[in-house]
Design a protein around this motif. Structure first.
Motif, PDB file in Angstrom:
ATOM      1  N   GLY A 193     -57.573 -14.536  37.515  1.00  0.00           N
ATOM      2  CA  GLY A 193     -56.505 -13.570  37.745  1.00  0.00           C
ATOM      3  C   GLY A 193     -55.695 -13.354  36.477  1.00  0.00           C
ATOM      4  O   GLY A 193     -55.695 -14.182  35.569  1.00  0.00           O
ATOM      5  N   THR A 194     -54.962 -12.244  36.409  1.00  0.00           N
ATOM      6  CA  THR A 194     -54.193 -11.927  35.212  1.00  0.00           C
ATOM      7  C   THR A 194     -53.175 -13.001  34.846  1.00  0.00           C
ATOM      8  O   THR A 194     -53.086 -13.369  33.678  1.00  0.00           O
ATOM      9  CB  THR A 194     -53.521 -10.548  35.358  1.00  0.00           C
ATOM     10  N   PRO A 195     -52.403 -13.553  35.791  1.00  0.00           N
ATOM     11  CA  PRO A 195     -51.473 -14.618  35.401  1.00  0.00           C
ATOM     12  C   PRO A 195     -52.188 -15.825  34.779  1.00  0.00           C
ATOM     13  O   PRO A 195     -51.687 -16.419  33.826  1.00  0.00           O
ATOM     14  CB  PRO A 195     -50.783 -15.006  36.700  1.00  0.00           C
ATOM     15  N   ASP A 196     -53.364 -16.166  35.312  1.00  0.00           N
ATOM     16  CA  ASP A 196     -54.139 -17.264  34.750  1.00  0.00           C
ATOM     17  C   ASP A 196     -54.610 -16.921  33.346  1.00  0.00           C
ATOM     18  O   ASP A 196     -54.604 -17.766  32.457  1.00  0.00           O
ATOM     19  CB  ASP A 196     -55.346 -17.593  35.623  1.00  0.00           C
ATOM     20  N   ARG A 197     -55.024 -15.684  33.149  1.00  0.00           N
ATOM     21  CA  ARG A 197     -55.472 -15.252  31.831  1.00  0.00           C
ATOM     22  C   ARG A 197     -54.331 -15.301  30.831  1.00  0.00           C
ATOM     23  O   ARG A 197     -54.500 -15.765  29.705  1.00  0.00           O
ATOM     24  CB  ARG A 197     -56.026 -13.830  31.880  1.00  0.00           C
ATOM     25  N   LEU A 198     -53.165 -14.825  31.230  1.00  0.00           N
ATOM     26  CA  LEU A 198     -52.025 -14.828  30.327  1.00  0.00           C
ATOM     27  C   LEU A 198     -51.633 -16.260  29.957  1.00  0.00           C
ATOM     28  O   LEU A 198     -51.321 -16.544  28.797  1.00  0.00           O
ATOM     29  CB  LEU A 198     -50.843 -14.091  30.942  1.00  0.00           C
ATOM     30  N   ALA A 199     -51.665 -17.154  30.907  1.00  0.00           N
ATOM     31  CA  ALA A 199     -51.345 -18.553  30.635  1.00  0.00           C
ATOM     32  C   ALA A 199     -52.370 -19.159  29.670  1.00  0.00           C
ATOM     33  O   ALA A 199     -52.001 -19.898  28.748  1.00  0.00           O
ATOM     34  CB  ALA A 199     -51.294 -19.349  31.932  1.00  0.00           C
ATOM     35  N   ALA A 200     -53.639 -18.843  29.873  1.00  0.00           N
ATOM     36  CA  ALA A 200     -54.685 -19.357  28.982  1.00  0.00           C
ATOM     37  C   ALA A 200     -54.535 -18.784  27.581  1.00  0.00           C
ATOM     38  O   ALA A 200     -54.710 -19.505  26.589  1.00  0.00           O
ATOM     39  CB  ALA A 200     -56.064 -19.025  29.549  1.00  0.00           C
ATOM     40  N   ILE A 201     -54.196 -17.501  27.490  1.00  0.00           N
ATOM     41  CA  ILE A 201     -53.986 -16.874  26.187  1.00  0.00           C
ATOM     42  C   ILE A 201     -52.798 -17.519  25.485  1.00  0.00           C
ATOM     43  O   ILE A 201     -52.875 -17.863  24.298  1.00  0.00           O
ATOM     44  CB  ILE A 201     -53.771 -15.351  26.337  1.00  0.00           C
ATOM     45  N   ARG A 222     -62.726 -22.149  26.223  1.00  0.00           N
ATOM     46  CA  ARG A 222     -61.433 -21.745  26.786  1.00  0.00           C
ATOM     47  C   ARG A 222     -61.261 -20.238  26.634  1.00  0.00           C
ATOM     48  O   ARG A 222     -60.787 -19.565  27.537  1.00  0.00           O
ATOM     49  CB  ARG A 222     -60.315 -22.507  26.060  1.00  0.00           C
ATOM     50  N   PHE A 223     -61.659 -19.690  25.480  1.00  0.00           N
ATOM     51  CA  PHE A 223     -61.575 -18.249  25.272  1.00  0.00           C
ATOM     52  C   PHE A 223     -62.481 -17.516  26.251  1.00  0.00           C
ATOM     53  O   PHE A 223     -62.118 -16.470  26.771  1.00  0.00           O
ATOM     54  CB  PHE A 223     -61.955 -17.897  23.832  1.00  0.00           C
ATOM     55  N   LEU A 270     -53.861  -6.744  28.475  1.00  0.00           N
ATOM     56  CA  LEU A 270     -53.821  -7.227  29.852  1.00  0.00           C
ATOM     57  C   LEU A 270     -52.505  -6.885  30.539  1.00  0.00           C
ATOM     58  O   LEU A 270     -52.467  -6.635  31.739  1.00  0.00           O
ATOM     59  CB  LEU A 270     -54.039  -8.745  29.900  1.00  0.00           C
ATOM     60  N   THR A 271     -51.407  -6.900  29.777  1.00  0.00           N
ATOM     61  CA  THR A 271     -50.103  -6.620  30.381  1.00  0.00           C
ATOM     62  C   THR A 271     -49.806  -5.121  30.426  1.00  0.00           C
ATOM     63  O   THR A 271     -48.806  -4.718  31.013  1.00  0.00           O
ATOM     64  CB  THR A 271     -48.982  -7.334  29.622  1.00  0.00           C
ATOM     65  N   GLY A 272     -50.639  -4.339  29.771  1.00  0.00           N
ATOM     66  CA  GLY A 272     -50.435  -2.895  29.784  1.00  0.00           C
ATOM     67  C   GLY A 272     -49.299  -2.452  28.886  1.00  0.00           C
ATOM     68  O   GLY A 272     -48.845  -1.321  28.972  1.00  0.00           O
TER      69      GLY A 272
END
Length: 71
Positions: free
Chosen positions: A19-27, A9-10, A66-68
């Motif tokens: 995509g960034t939204p997918d990454r943020l959700a996974a994080i 998962r990591f 990722l979010t800056g």
């Protein structure tokens, strides 16, 4: 990260094709999972808690990057 089945998962989180939204959700999902593990860890396995917390810190750093957001 601690050697768990969540390592894959990591890998998805830091992969280039998400995509960034997918990454943020996974994080966020991974942080919630690790936080639940911290709360559920029995005193017998208390030595795992610092490792889980270190993983959470690393994921929070990745999320900030990722979010800056700057600290």
């Amino acid at each position: 990260m601690t050697p768990t089945s969540d390592d894959s998962r990591f890998a998805e989180v830091v992969g280039a094709d998400a995509g960034t939204p997918d990454r943020l959700a996974a994080i966020d999902d991974q942080i919630a999972t690790l936080n639940a593990r911290v709360k559920a860890t029995s005193p017998r396995f208390a030595a795992l808690v610092p490792h889980y917390r270190a993983d959470i810190d690393a994921l929070l750093d990745l999320r900030l990057w990722l979010t800056g957001a700057s600290v």
